[in-house]
Design an enzyme around this catalytic site. Structure first.
Site, PDB file in Angstrom:
ATOM      1  N   ASP A   1       0.846  -1.142   0.310  1.00  0.00           N
ATOM      2  CA  ASP A   1      -0.229  -0.098   0.240  1.00  0.00           C
ATOM      3  C   ASP A   1       0.961   1.384   0.011  1.00  0.00           C
ATOM      4  OD1 ASP A   1      -1.956   2.286   0.595  1.00  0.00           O
ATOM      5  OD2 ASP A   1      -2.336   1.371   1.924  1.00  0.00           O
ATOM      6  N   ASP A  38      -0.130   6.137  -7.433  1.00  0.00           N
ATOM      7  CA  ASP A  38      -0.495   4.510  -6.776  1.00  0.00           C
ATOM      8  C   ASP A  38      -0.218   3.829  -7.488  1.00  0.00           C
ATOM      9  OD1 ASP A  38      -0.731   3.179  -4.801  1.00  0.00           O
ATOM     10  OD2 ASP A  38      -3.225   3.712  -5.082  1.00  0.00           O
TER      11      ASP A  38
END
Length: 307
Positions: A20, A196
């Site tokens: 993450d 991301d």
């Protein structure tokens, strides 16, 4: 989801955790979770230190502890002493979550305001640089997704760094960009994007994505959010400018899963929310190695070798 290996404690207890890049901290399934398959048992670690416990949240009790955490797998272990971990009594999709985002007072879990793991490693002299590089292969098969390099730039899979760009907002890896072009569609509006590598799509304002979809010949679902396109369609490149440098996502990064009953493929763009930040996920991450620098709050980009 992308997963990486970590080990915790002495002797090592090995786990596979979800990567993450937007949250901060290491979260692991604790042995107190009665319906978790693979859990951390702090009583078996001689280097473990209990810090605090919360039992007031129904269904989400947790323990905050400290131990030696090793990133990677033997013989390439990166041991980081004095790492704060959150031991949760709830199951994860994997054994836990490795948050490599920025220090923040909110987000996933309860330890996001601690130092990012790589910054903690740098402060203890474990790594030369408080950075990590994510390299994703273009064609992912058999779970062989790519490489994450802790503590430096991946010179094996990535070329020279094109540029580093300071973050537009400090709570996440958010950059300013402009100058979108996609075939016959173009605009010069300023935008911001969340970068991301662990996301699967590029998301943008529905009106912009709809204009790009017309150029691509893509058809949408009933909500005009997700699109599909003929798998043989010749797609234009998606280009934009970050910090005066132009970046391009070419056509072979824009197609996803093929429909089981037709020659239609996912188009890796979708409409998010108007006037909100974009998300540059997988198609961008497969086009450029991404160097996350939480210590200096910036992002760097490099072409994968062979491109």
């Amino acid at each position: 989801m992308y997963v990486v290996n970590v080990t915790i404690g002495t002797p090592n207890q090995q786990f596979l955790v979800q990567l993450d890049t937007q949250n901060n901290g290491l979260y692991i399934q604790d042995k107190s979770c009665s319906y978790c398959n693979h859990t951390f048992d702090s009583s078996k670690s001689s280097t473990y230190k209990f810090l605090s416990q919360n039992t007031s949240l129904v269904g989400n009790n947790y323990i905050i502890g400290q131990d030696v955490v090793n990133l990677g797998l033997s013989p390439n272990l990166l041991p980081i002493p004095n790492t704060i971990i959150e031991q949760d009594a709830v199951p994860y999709h994997a054994d836990g979550r490795l948050g490599l985002g920025l220090q923040q007072d909110r987000g996933y879990g309860y330890i996001g305001n601690n130092l990012p793991i790589l910054v903690n490693a740098y402060n203890q002299g474990v790594v030369d640089q408080p950075v990590y590089t994510i390299y994703l292969r273009k064609n992912i098969q058999n779970g062989d997704a790519g490489v994450i390099t802790f503590g430096g730039v991946d010179s094996t899979n990535c070329g020279s760094v094109i540029a580093y760009q300071s973050l537009a907002k400090y709570k996440n890896y958010i950059l300013a960009f402009s100058g979108i072009s996609y075939g016959s569609y173009a605009n010069s509006n300023p935008y911001t994007t969340l970068v991301d590598a662990t996301s699967d799509y590029i998301a943008g304002p529905p009106s912009v994505i709809a204009n790009m979809a017309k150029v691509a010949g893509a058809t949408s679902d009933k909500n005009n959010d997700f699109y599909q396109v003929n798998c043989d369609q010749q797609l234009p490149s998606f280009s934009f400018t970050i910090g005066g440098k132009q970046y391009t996502v070419d056509s072979n990064q824009q197609l996803g899963t093929k429909n089981a009953t037709s020659n239609m493929c996912e188009w890796k763009f979708y409409g998010y929310v108007e006037d909100v930040i974009w998300i540059f996920g997988g198609p961008f991450a497969k086009s450029y190695c991404q160097i996350y620098d939480p210590g200096n709050k910036r992002l760097g980009f490099a072409l994968p070798k062979g491109q």
